[in-house]
Design a protein around this motif. Structure first.
Motif, PDB file in Angstrom:
ATOM      1  N   GLU A 144     -25.317 -42.045  12.384  1.00  0.00           N
ATOM      2  CA  GLU A 144     -25.088 -40.809  11.561  1.00  0.00           C
ATOM      3  C   GLU A 144     -26.624 -40.165  11.307  1.00  0.00           C
ATOM      4  O   GLU A 144     -27.067 -39.102  11.454  1.00  0.00           O
ATOM      5  N   VAL A 145     -27.431 -41.180  10.938  1.00  0.00           N
ATOM      6  CA  VAL A 145     -29.093 -41.018  10.743  1.00  0.00           C
ATOM      7  C   VAL A 145     -29.601 -40.549  12.115  1.00  0.00           C
ATOM      8  O   VAL A 145     -30.377 -39.530  11.867  1.00  0.00           O
ATOM      9  N   PHE A 146     -29.423 -40.902  13.171  1.00  0.00           N
ATOM     10  CA  PHE A 146     -29.999 -40.553  14.329  1.00  0.00           C
ATOM     11  C   PHE A 146     -29.905 -39.148  14.705  1.00  0.00           C
ATOM     12  O   PHE A 146     -30.339 -38.267  15.093  1.00  0.00           O
ATOM     13  N   THR A 147     -28.338 -38.838  14.423  1.00  0.00           N
ATOM     14  CA  THR A 147     -28.033 -37.401  14.584  1.00  0.00           C
ATOM     15  C   THR A 147     -28.850 -36.510  13.719  1.00  0.00           C
ATOM     16  O   THR A 147     -29.340 -35.329  14.149  1.00  0.00           O
ATOM     17  N   HIS A 148     -28.910 -36.898  12.553  1.00  0.00           N
ATOM     18  CA  HIS A 148     -29.893 -35.897  11.554  1.00  0.00           C
ATOM     19  C   HIS A 148     -31.254 -35.887  11.938  1.00  0.00           C
ATOM     20  O   HIS A 148     -31.964 -34.924  11.730  1.00  0.00           O
ATOM     21  N   LEU A 149     -31.660 -37.076  12.328  1.00  0.00           N
ATOM     22  CA  LEU A 149     -33.126 -36.964  12.852  1.00  0.00           C
ATOM     23  C   LEU A 149     -33.448 -36.271  14.271  1.00  0.00           C
ATOM     24  O   LEU A 149     -34.393 -35.577  14.158  1.00  0.00           O
ATOM     25  N   THR A 150     -32.553 -36.275  14.952  1.00  0.00           N
ATOM     26  CA  THR A 150     -32.806 -35.628  16.351  1.00  0.00           C
ATOM     27  C   THR A 150     -32.288 -34.345  16.520  1.00  0.00           C
ATOM     28  O   THR A 150     -32.645 -33.280  17.338  1.00  0.00           O
ATOM     29  N   ASN A 151     -31.209 -34.225  15.683  1.00  0.00           N
ATOM     30  CA  ASN A 151     -30.501 -32.718  16.027  1.00  0.00           C
ATOM     31  C   ASN A 151     -29.907 -32.132  14.494  1.00  0.00           C
ATOM     32  O   ASN A 151     -29.085 -32.399  14.280  1.00  0.00           O
ATOM     33  N   PRO A 152     -31.107 -32.168  13.547  1.00  0.00           N
ATOM     34  CA  PRO A 152     -30.536 -31.852  12.013  1.00  0.00           C
ATOM     35  C   PRO A 152     -29.737 -30.349  11.987  1.00  0.00           C
ATOM     36  O   PRO A 152     -30.155 -29.554  12.526  1.00  0.00           O
ATOM     37  N   ALA A 153     -28.909 -30.574  11.522  1.00  0.00           N
ATOM     38  CA  ALA A 153     -27.982 -29.350  11.169  1.00  0.00           C
ATOM     39  C   ALA A 153     -28.381 -28.641  10.020  1.00  0.00           C
ATOM     40  O   ALA A 153     -29.021 -29.132   9.057  1.00  0.00           O
ATOM     41  N   GLU A 154     -27.898 -27.223  10.055  1.00  0.00           N
ATOM     42  CA  GLU A 154     -28.503 -26.368   8.781  1.00  0.00           C
ATOM     43  C   GLU A 154     -27.701 -26.804   7.450  1.00  0.00           C
ATOM     44  O   GLU A 154     -26.233 -27.067   7.846  1.00  0.00           O
ATOM     45  N   VAL A 155     -28.455 -26.809   6.563  1.00  0.00           N
ATOM     46  CA  VAL A 155     -27.620 -27.435   5.125  1.00  0.00           C
ATOM     47  C   VAL A 155     -27.539 -26.099   4.355  1.00  0.00           C
ATOM     48  O   VAL A 155     -28.334 -25.210   4.315  1.00  0.00           O
ATOM     49  N   PRO A 156     -26.059 -25.850   4.072  1.00  0.00           N
ATOM     50  CA  PRO A 156     -25.657 -24.682   3.478  1.00  0.00           C
ATOM     51  C   PRO A 156     -26.255 -24.557   1.998  1.00  0.00           C
ATOM     52  O   PRO A 156     -26.639 -25.796   1.429  1.00  0.00           O
ATOM     53  N   THR A 157     -26.396 -23.381   1.440  1.00  0.00           N
ATOM     54  CA  THR A 157     -27.452 -23.443   0.200  1.00  0.00           C
ATOM     55  C   THR A 157     -26.383 -23.397  -0.955  1.00  0.00           C
ATOM     56  O   THR A 157     -25.062 -23.179  -0.822  1.00  0.00           O
ATOM     57  N   ILE A 158     -26.912 -24.109  -1.986  1.00  0.00           N
ATOM     58  CA  ILE A 158     -26.048 -24.150  -3.315  1.00  0.00           C
ATOM     59  C   ILE A 158     -27.036 -23.508  -4.187  1.00  0.00           C
ATOM     60  O   ILE A 158     -26.491 -23.762  -5.349  1.00  0.00           O
ATOM     61  N   ASP A 159     -27.871 -22.912  -4.227  1.00  0.00           N
ATOM     62  CA  ASP A 159     -28.657 -22.169  -5.220  1.00  0.00           C
ATOM     63  C   ASP A 159     -28.186 -21.123  -6.155  1.00  0.00           C
ATOM     64  O   ASP A 159     -28.448 -20.960  -7.232  1.00  0.00           O
ATOM     65  N   ASP A 160     -26.913 -20.581  -5.288  1.00  0.00           N
ATOM     66  CA  ASP A 160     -26.103 -19.398  -6.006  1.00  0.00           C
ATOM     67  C   ASP A 160     -25.112 -20.155  -7.089  1.00  0.00           C
ATOM     68  O   ASP A 160     -24.531 -19.406  -7.906  1.00  0.00           O
ATOM     69  N   LEU A 161     -24.655 -21.230  -6.886  1.00  0.00           N
ATOM     70  CA  LEU A 161     -23.729 -21.727  -7.829  1.00  0.00           C
ATOM     71  C   LEU A 161     -23.775 -21.698  -9.313  1.00  0.00           C
ATOM     72  O   LEU A 161     -23.089 -21.284 -10.065  1.00  0.00           O
ATOM     73  N   SER A 162     -24.990 -22.199  -9.713  1.00  0.00           N
ATOM     74  CA  SER A 162     -25.327 -22.356 -11.291  1.00  0.00           C
ATOM     75  C   SER A 162     -25.462 -20.935 -11.672  1.00  0.00           C
ATOM     76  O   SER A 162     -24.861 -20.666 -12.849  1.00  0.00           O
ATOM     77  N   PRO A 163     -26.227 -19.909 -11.102  1.00  0.00           N
ATOM     78  CA  PRO A 163     -26.450 -18.782 -11.501  1.00  0.00           C
ATOM     79  C   PRO A 163     -24.951 -17.989 -11.817  1.00  0.00           C
ATOM     80  O   PRO A 163     -24.595 -17.163 -12.661  1.00  0.00           O
ATOM     81  N   LEU A 164     -24.045 -18.305 -10.650  1.00  0.00           N
ATOM     82  CA  LEU A 164     -22.889 -17.483 -10.723  1.00  0.00           C
ATOM     83  C   LEU A 164     -22.041 -18.201 -11.938  1.00  0.00           C
ATOM     84  O   LEU A 164     -21.472 -17.222 -12.649  1.00  0.00           O
ATOM     85  N   ARG A 165     -22.097 -19.446 -12.265  1.00  0.00           N
ATOM     86  CA  ARG A 165     -21.311 -19.895 -13.183  1.00  0.00           C
ATOM     87  C   ARG A 165     -21.728 -19.565 -14.505  1.00  0.00           C
ATOM     88  O   ARG A 165     -21.006 -18.866 -15.456  1.00  0.00           O
TER      89      ARG A 165
END
Length: 401
Positions: free
Chosen positions: A335-356
């Motif tokens: 799993e780590v090898f995949t993250h190192l060589t082909n990192p996927a885009e991480v969904p943002t979570i910055d909107d969750l706390s302001p929404l709540r």
């Protein structure tokens, strides 16, 4: 008619103050060698020396992660292909002798004969900055561990009046109490013990602050370099930093997940005998990377049901606990090898706390709606834990509220 330039291969024996370079042709004939200083001018002169013999196909450099790091960067900047050469073993050196020219020619011959030599780390990007901070942190952690060990050793031999004051205290309470203590005994031994214990306790506290500061410096660098790795479950700043350092600034040098597993010491090693067919843990590779994978494995075993089910399934099929742990670490390495060589885009979570907060909801109210502990909502909002499915469901509920 113009004679085509000949192709040559070079080898470099590296040292702190000088590097010794040797050049051979495509069939191994020795063409020349020279010793040059480890300065910017020396690197330029060494490169010019190599080029003077023809087209440099490959340069085998010893110690690309230490004495040869600067030279490797310089040669790569000129477009030369640099390969990492392992120093000859002692038995071979006893047979052939040892001098700088002998070692340099041996490096050149290895670079010519072996085409699958490791590609050295470039050490010219963010990961190199992370490595430097990680080295300082590791040193501070070792010193802090030594300090608490010395405190407990001194307490064992301290006078009873000193021991009685601190008996039964937890480590944190002991350090805090000792750091604020004021030794005032009239006895020389008790007074010296008190001052020594206070000094060690204050050192322990200072080192703790230093470790915290270094981790704070590392965190944004690690997240910017590979956000997908940090967002993976059970991987925090320090373990992510170590795995990034193991891969280097150029993770494309890792040819396959199997090679990365071997690099981390998680590749299966045959350990069969007679009617028993089994594999054991690999005790080679980068032990710091192996430790990072082990910590990830322990975290997931403690907090992830799927991991516990995976381990239980392996044990049910007849594997021992160590073999099951080896299998888990191998899976994490994949799993780590995949993250190192082909990192996927991480969904943002910055909107969750302001929404709540905009909906006037508390963390406890959100947790009650989903039937989870408030801590889960908090960790999701802060990005301390990644759970894309839950985050999406949480976002949809907030938008609908």
């Amino acid at each position: 008619m113009t004679t085509p330039a000949r192709e040559v291969v070079a080898g470099v024996d590296t040292h702190a103050d000088t590097h010794h370079a040797a050049v051979i042709d495509a069939v191994g004939r020795r063409l020349g060698d020279a010793q040059l200083p480890t300065t910017t001018a020396g690197y330029a002169a060494l490169a010019a020396f190599l080029i003077s013999f023809g087209i440099v196909v490959r340069v085998g450099v010893e110690g690309t992660g230490s004495y040869g790091a600067g030279l490797s960067r310089h040669l790569r900047s000129l477009g030369m292909l640099v390969a990492e050469v392992i120093r000859p073993n002692r038995q071979l050196r006893r047979l052939q002798g040892k001098t700088d020219p002998i070692d340099a020619y041996a490096a050149a011959q290895t670079a010519l004969a072996e085409m699958d030599l490791p590609t050295p780390k470039t050490a010219d990007g963010t990961v190199e900055a992370i490595r430097q901070l990680l080295v300082a942190r590791r040193s501070a952690v070792k010193a802090r561990t030594a300090a608490i060990a010395q405190i407990k050793a001194l307490l064992v031999t301290a006078p009873e009046q000193t021991r009685a004051k601190f008996r039964g205290l937890s480590d944190d309470k002991l350090i805090d109490t000792l750091a604020r203590s004021r030794p005032s005994s009239s006895e020389a031994i008790a007074s010296a013990a008190g001052h020594a214990l206070r000094s060690l306790a204050r050192r322990h506290q200072h080192l703790g602050e230093e470790i915290t500061d270094l981790e704070a410096l590392m965190a944004p660098l690690v997240k910017a370099e590979n956000p997908a790795l940090v967002a993976a479950f059970g991987i925090h700043t320090v373990t992510a930093a170590q795995l990034l350092v193991t891969a280097g600034d150029n993770p494309d040098r890792l040819h396959s997940e199997a090679s990365f597993a071997a690099l981390c010491g998680t590749s299966p090693i045959p350990a069969s005998s007679g009617k028993t067919t089994r594999h054991r843990l690999n005790r080679g590779g980068d032990r710091q990377a192996n430790t990072a994978l082990h910590r990830i494995a322990l975290t997931r075993i403690s907090h992830d049901r799927r991991t516990r089910d995976y381990i239980a399934g392996l044990i049910a099929r007849g594997k021992g606990k160590k073999e099951a742990m080896r299998c888990l670490k191998r899976a994490i390495a994949r799993e780590v090898f995949t993250h190192l060589t082909n990192p996927a885009e991480v969904p943002t979570i910055d909107d969750l706390s302001p929404l709540r907060q905009a909906r006037g909801l508390t963390v406890a109210a959100a947790a009650a709606h989903f039937g989870v502990w408030p801590d889960k909502i908090s960790t999701i909002e802060r990005g301390a834990r990644r759970d894309d499915d839950f985050a999406n469901a949480y976002r949809q509920w907030l938008n609908a509220a």
